[in-house]
Design an enzyme around this catalytic site. Sequence first.
Site, PDB file in Angstrom:
ATOM      1  N   LYS A 204       0.695  -1.091   0.085  1.00 54.17           N
ATOM      2  CA  LYS A 204       0.054  -0.077   0.136  1.00 54.17           C
ATOM      3  C   LYS A 204       0.922   1.158   0.048  1.00 54.17           C
ATOM      4  CE  LYS A 204      -4.470  -1.774   1.259  1.00 54.17           C
ATOM      5  NZ  LYS A 204      -5.482  -2.006   2.177  1.00 54.17           N
ATOM      6  N   ARG A 238      -4.221 -10.274   4.512  1.00 51.04           N
ATOM      7  CA  ARG A 238      -4.668 -10.141   3.180  1.00 51.04           C
ATOM      8  C   ARG A 238      -3.339  -9.842   2.205  1.00 51.04           C
ATOM      9  NH1 ARG A 238      -7.039  -6.637  -0.664  1.00 51.04           N
ATOM     10  NH2 ARG A 238      -8.568  -7.790  -1.796  1.00 51.04           N
TER      11      ARG A 238
END
Length: 261
Positions: A204, A238
Site C-alpha cells: 500500500k 490479506r
Amino acid sequence: MGIVNVTPDSFSDGGLFLTPERAIEHARRLAAAGAEFLDVGGESTRPGARAVGAEEELARVAPVLAGLRGVEATVSIDTSKTAVAEAALDAGAEMVNDVTALRHEPSLAGLCAERGCGVVVMHMQGTPRTMQENPTYEDVVDDVKAFLAERIEFATSEGISEERIWVDPGIGFGKTVGHNLELLDRLGELRELGRPVVVGTSRKRFIGTLTGREVDDRLGGTIATHVLALKAGADVLRVHDVAEAREAVLVTEAILEARAG
C-alpha cells in the site's frame, strides 16, 4: 488470504489477471503457495477508482469463480453488491468481503444471513473515490473500533451469526500515513470487539511513502507490517505475495510461541 484482482485498474496488479484463465492460474498458484483464503474481486477500490456496475463486475468474476471449484482454499468474494455476492455464493464462494461494511447495499446482510456465509466488515471513511481527500479522526483507533462495533450490531440484527463476522480496520481506506501506523501499533484494541481481525497492508501507498519504493517493490516494508500486525493480534493477513508472507507468519509465530513457552 491471497488477493485475486480481476480488474484493469487495481493499484498494484490491475490488468495482470483480467482474463479468466490468468486469474484462475494465479489463484491456484496462491493456494499452492499456502493461501488459506482466496479473495476474488472485480472492482478496484484504490483511491479515485471508478465505480463498476454489478453486471460488469459479475462478468469479470463469474468465470474465475467457476474455475476455482474444488480449489484447496476458502473462496471469498470481494464485493459490496448483493447481486454479485449471490452469484458468487451460488458458484461456491463461502465468504463475502465488503469494504463498505454492508452500507452500500444493506440487503447484502440479509443474503449473508440466509446463506450462513462468513462476512468481513471493513472500515472506510468516505468512498474509494473520495476517501483520501482529507481523512480526519478524533482518535483513529477509537473511531474505527466504534464503527466496527456498530456494523457488527447491524449485521447481527439482520440475522448474521456473530461468529461468522470478521472485522478489518481498512488500512489505507480514508487514512493518512499516521493513521495507518497508529492502527497497526494499537491493533490489539480491536481484538476487544471479540471478532477475528483481518489486516490488509500489502504494497500500500503508505509503505511507499515511508520507503520511497514503487508499488511493486514494497515487499520488505509489507513484511514488516505483517510481522507487527501478527504480534499485535491480527488473525488474517490479506496479501499479494503469499509464499513470502507465509514464511514471515511461520517464523513470527515460532518466535511468539517460544516467548510464551
